[in-house]
Design an enzyme around this catalytic site. Structure first.
Site, PDB file in Angstrom:
ATOM      1  N   GLY A  70       0.825  -1.212   0.000  1.00 59.17           N
ATOM      2  CA  GLY A  70       0.000   0.000   0.000  1.00 59.17           C
ATOM      3  C   GLY A  70       0.853   1.252   0.000  1.00 59.17           C
ATOM      4  O   GLY A  70       1.929   1.295  -0.602  1.00 59.17           O
ATOM      5  N   SER A  71       0.402   2.256   0.749  1.00 54.91           N
ATOM      6  CA  SER A  71       1.055   3.570   0.692  1.00 54.91           C
ATOM      7  C   SER A  71       2.460   3.590   1.291  1.00 54.91           C
ATOM      8  O   SER A  71       3.210   4.524   1.034  1.00 54.91           O
ATOM      9  CB  SER A  71       0.183   4.612   1.391  1.00 54.91           C
ATOM     10  OG  SER A  71      -0.934   4.895   0.592  1.00 54.91           O
ATOM     11  N   THR A  72       2.806   2.567   2.070  1.00 51.58           N
ATOM     12  CA  THR A  72       4.169   2.557   2.638  1.00 51.58           C
ATOM     13  C   THR A  72       5.196   2.545   1.514  1.00 51.58           C
ATOM     14  O   THR A  72       6.328   2.981   1.687  1.00 51.58           O
ATOM     15  CB  THR A  72       4.410   1.348   3.555  1.00 51.58           C
ATOM     16  OG1 THR A  72       4.177   0.157   2.795  1.00 51.58           O
ATOM     17  CG2 THR A  72       3.521   1.362   4.769  1.00 51.58           C
ATOM     18  N   PHE A  73       4.778   2.022   0.343  1.00 50.03           N
ATOM     19  CA  PHE A  73       5.709   1.917  -0.777  1.00 50.03           C
ATOM     20  C   PHE A  73       6.015   3.286  -1.399  1.00 50.03           C
ATOM     21  O   PHE A  73       6.950   3.415  -2.191  1.00 50.03           O
ATOM     22  CB  PHE A  73       5.143   0.968  -1.839  1.00 50.03           C
ATOM     23  CG  PHE A  73       6.188   0.039  -2.372  1.00 50.03           C
ATOM     24  CD1 PHE A  73       6.720  -0.974  -1.580  1.00 50.03           C
ATOM     25  CD2 PHE A  73       6.661   0.162  -3.673  1.00 50.03           C
ATOM     26  CE1 PHE A  73       7.686  -1.823  -2.062  1.00 50.03           C
ATOM     27  CE2 PHE A  73       7.639  -0.686  -4.164  1.00 50.03           C
ATOM     28  CZ  PHE A  73       8.155  -1.679  -3.361  1.00 50.03           C
ATOM     29  N   LYS A  74       5.245   4.320  -1.024  1.00 53.31           N
ATOM     30  CA  LYS A  74       5.502   5.677  -1.532  1.00 53.31           C
ATOM     31  C   LYS A  74       6.894   6.150  -1.118  1.00 53.31           C
ATOM     32  O   LYS A  74       7.499   6.975  -1.792  1.00 53.31           O
ATOM     33  CB  LYS A  74       4.439   6.635  -1.020  1.00 53.31           C
ATOM     34  CG  LYS A  74       3.112   6.455  -1.749  1.00 53.31           C
ATOM     35  CD  LYS A  74       2.050   7.397  -1.242  1.00 53.31           C
ATOM     36  CE  LYS A  74       0.809   7.292  -2.105  1.00 53.31           C
ATOM     37  NZ  LYS A  74      -0.400   7.126  -1.340  1.00 53.31           N
TER      38      LYS A  74
END
Ligand SMILES: [Zn+2]
Length: 439
Positions: free
Chosen positions: A318-322
């Protein structure tokens, strides 16, 4: 006269033939026993003469990172065996009665063992000192000095019960590691069992003057983990609270890592389980109906309870990969951290015919710097950055970050890495979305 001579000769011939037949039978039997059946007979004799008892090796202790806090240790217990041939016939029933009383066993089953024609029969394993002391006292009172052996063995004990249960794992009935570190480092922890050997004759008396031959066990080695028991306890406490407060029916997982060297300081799943009772369900409502369940239902539940979800299950980053996209773009010189108005969120972005919204599509973020976009977790900005970096470069950064390698965590049942490359996910919108949301 002539006739008599003839019949005497015939009788002699007959006698000779019979004698020869008997000789052939005896010699054949001798040859059979000596050469053909010898192996089996020797094994049978040895089995009756030899009374060997295993002496368990002390399994290594597992410590946390301090090298002092004990997470798993082996305590001394006792195994009771009998040598039925050494027990006088008139004492067998009274002994079986006493053994079944002290160790709460079925009298008939114990009596059957005590009456067997073998050199060694195990009555019970892993008993504490209190019970075996009662047996010792009874043996002295009744002047029974031979035929009953009380040998030391070890039993695994976990002082913190459910602390780090999915990391440490537990041992089976023979002290062999079945889960977690206990299974992974079985070779290091287990050591090598010793043996008490003695040869006895048909009456159960020892051969020769040597008495018992004792082969000392080799103890297992200790292990020091990277886990910090204090951090682990804090992580477990907060994970449990978060799962209960937010009604997370699938539970949750936390891994705390030292970013300097990758050491795992804590790894927790909720729910966890009691290492000292690993076959007990943790679910209170399940405890009441546990015995009524089918065997397969029970084992499915237990397998799920023991599974280390933090490393065995896959999930979308999810957004942690940003963070990965942000650092790659900084490294490539495609963005500055604080350049005001460098990006613009209009609430959505279209990729390969799919419109992907920002979570705040109803009131778009508008003009943002990279820092602000990260703080806002703004999807369109990071999708745009991913496109700027380009497929090949982006993939090379995934490689450099180590996402394409195994983690190297030394626990059983790790999951495989799972990446969708550009284009691979086009068969379904859901997959496509997963790919881009990872950006
Ligand atoms: Zn936005």
């Amino acid at each position: 006269m002539e006739k008599n001579n003839l019949s005497a000769k015939k009788r002699m011939m007959l006698g000779l033939i019979l004698y020869l037949i008997v000789c052939i039978v005896l010699v054949s039997r001798l040859v059979y026993l000596q050469f053909i059946d010898a192996g089996d007979l020797r094994a049978k004799a040895e089995e009756q003469q030899r009374s060997a008892r295993d002496v368990g090796a002390r399994r290594g202790t597992i410590y946390d990172c301090s090298g002092e806090t004990i997470l798993a240790i082996s305590s001394t217990v006792y195994t009771v065996t009998v040598n039925p041939m050494k027990i006088p016939a008139d004492k067998k029933e009274i002994l079986a009665n006493k053994l079944s009383e002290i160790f709460e066993l079925d009298y008939e089953k114990v009596l059957k063992r005590v009456n067997k024609k073998s050199a060694i029969e195990t009555i019970i394993k892993r008993q504490d000192k209190e019970k075996t002391d009662t047996l010792r006292a009874w043996m002295e009172e009744n002047e029974i000095y031979v035929g009953i052996n009380i040998d030391e063995d070890t039993k695994r004990y976990y002082p913190f019960s459910n602390l780090a249960s999915h990391i440490i794992g537990f041992c089976g009935s023979d002290n062999q590691g079945l889960e977690g570190i206990e299974a992974k480092y079985e070779d290091v922890l287990s050591g090598k069992s010793g043996e008490i050997n003695s040869l006895t004759d048909a009456k159960g008396q020892s051969f020769g003057d040597e008495g018992e031959n004792y082969i000392e066990p080799t103890d297992g080695k200790d292990l020091v983990l990277s886990i910090d028991s204090n951090i682990q306890a804090i992580v477990q406490k907060h994970l449990e609270e978060a799962c209960i407060d937010n009604v997370c029916t699938d539970g949750g997982s936390i891994i705390a890592m030292n970013p300097q060297n990758g050491d795992i300081l804590a790894l927790a799943n909720y729910p966890n389980y009691d290492l000292n009772n690993p076959y007990q369900p943790v679910d209170e409502s399940l405890k009441t109906v546990w015995q009524d369940l089918e065997q397969v239902q029970r084992s499915n539940y237990l397998m799920g309870m023991w599974r280390n979800k933090a490393i065995a299950d896959t999930y979308e980053p999810g957004s942690t990969f940003k963070l990965v996209t942000a650092s790659s773009s900084l490294e490539e010189g495609l963005a500055d951290v604080d350049r005001a108005g460098a990006f613009c969120c209009s609430g959505a972005i279209e990729i390969a015919g799919v419109r992907i919204k920002c979570w705040r599509y109803y009131r778009p973020h508008g003009s943002e710097s990279l820092r602000e976009a990260l703080m806002n977790s703004c999807n369109p900005v990071f999708i745009g950055l991913g496109q700027k970096i380009g497929k090949e470069k982006y993939y090379s950064y995934l490689e450099k970050f180590g996402f394409l390698k195994k983690t190297g965590i030394d626990l059983p049942r790790r999951s495989r890495k799972y990446f969708l490359k550009r284009g691979e996910g086009r068969t379904s919108r859901a997959c496509n979305y997963f790919f881009w949301s990872a950006f």
